[in-house]
Design an enzyme around this catalytic site. Sequence first.
Site, PDB file in Angstrom:
ATOM      1  N   ASP A 327       0.895  -1.168   0.000  1.00  0.00           N
ATOM      2  CA  ASP A 327       0.000   0.000   0.000  1.00  0.00           C
ATOM      3  C   ASP A 327       0.930   1.213   0.000  1.00  0.00           C
ATOM      4  O   ASP A 327       1.211   1.800   1.041  1.00  0.00           O
ATOM      5  CB  ASP A 327      -0.895  -0.027   1.229  1.00  0.00           C
ATOM      6  CG  ASP A 327      -1.956   1.060   1.209  1.00  0.00           C
ATOM      7  OD1 ASP A 327      -1.952   1.882   0.273  1.00  0.00           O
ATOM      8  OD2 ASP A 327      -2.780   1.109   2.136  1.00  0.00           O
ATOM      9  N   CYS A 380      -4.074   5.207  -3.290  1.00  0.00           N
ATOM     10  CA  CYS A 380      -5.318   5.965  -3.103  1.00  0.00           C
ATOM     11  C   CYS A 380      -5.252   7.231  -3.943  1.00  0.00           C
ATOM     12  O   CYS A 380      -5.600   8.316  -3.486  1.00  0.00           O
ATOM     13  CB  CYS A 380      -5.543   6.297  -1.628  1.00  0.00           C
ATOM     14  SG  CYS A 380      -4.227   7.264  -0.857  1.00  0.00           S
TER      15      CYS A 380
END
Length: 427
Positions: A327, A380
């Site tokens: 991530d 993101c």
Amino acid sequence: MKKFSLPGPRGLAFDCVTRSLDGGADAQAVLDDALSSSDLDQRDRGFVTEILYGYLRMRIRLQTVLNCFLSNPDGLPAPVLRVLGMASYEIMHMDVPAYASVDWGVDSAKRLSRGKLGGLANAVLRKVARLAEDGADEDFFRRQTQGDVEYLSAYYSCPEWIVELWLDSYGREKAEMYLDAQICPPAAGFVLNTKDKEARKAALTLMEENDFIESDGQAFAFYSGYRPQVFKELPKEVFARQSYAAREALSVLEPVKWAVPVWDACAGRGGKLRFLNSKGVSPIIASDPHLRRLSALKRETPSISAFRASAINPPLAYSSIGTALLDVPCSGLGVLSRRPDTKFKRTPDDVASLIRLQSKILENSWKTVRSGGRMAYITCTLNPAENEVQIASFLKKHKDAKLVKEWTTPPESELREFFYSALIEKN
């Protein structure tokens, strides 16, 4: 109680905005710190939160409005201009009597300018109030701007470089969907520990009520501001806030099929590994370079083996990992609804630096994955150079890499947060 630059809840919001924009601190962290040191009741806490986030989301739009009534906005002290913007946000976007917002703006401008700019603030904010009554629609902003990019930047309150990036990358229709989403509050996400009897019962109740945007039976996304009644009856330890969009980006990669052990290389506070745990994925190890995040992870998930390390140079043996979960640090352009201060802090140079960092993390983490193992990549952000292009470049360099799945949150998503994820297999 801590004293603020200006009195009352609005003064606290003003200080939060200042610390975030001028001091570079994360807006949510600043808000948490400010509220923890105040004695405000729940209503005022909500008021402060709304002003902080609303102003940050709408700052460019509000400045466009103020520029109509200021002959030299750049000549005003920044704190006074900020007060005018915050008061204008209340007038134009909140259910607050206009006179109360005008009075606060005038009084604050006087305080910040030693009495010199109260008259100016009064005249400007009264004009803003009249404009709000008439309605500042799209046509108004088209008249105040030159060219499509400037209009979109003003109306959707987003820096021009981001507007141009999205127009070039996604086309007009999708770009406007993303622009509209980032000025709206994001969905409120919650996850329940359904191993607990009461939490499992609450989840079933929520499924029957069907008042959610999306759910997988364990996690739920609700419209901002909605909090289900059943949560009031649950112990705090059996449910938690969690972005549903972030969870979805991980879930679509089907982690129950991953080779183990799984290494969560950028673990943060452990939200992803708790999801993996709930799906029976084991064993899992976790690392993060930030000591505070790592401490929180160990405190909240003591059963997980966690250590301090950077994914840029992982202290793991070659071919020792079944799946590397990355991530990665990114520009965050997909979660501007939740973190609106980001759009005033990121620059194109930052993005270029992040792309290089992501590439290093991919390269070095790949070495730790054994043959037949996998690497999951998540961001993101809404930027092909950090997403599809980054992965395509990696695949081109590594003939032993095969793309298994690639996914992006749909632009029409009511979650108003956008993630990218990809799963790569090592042949």
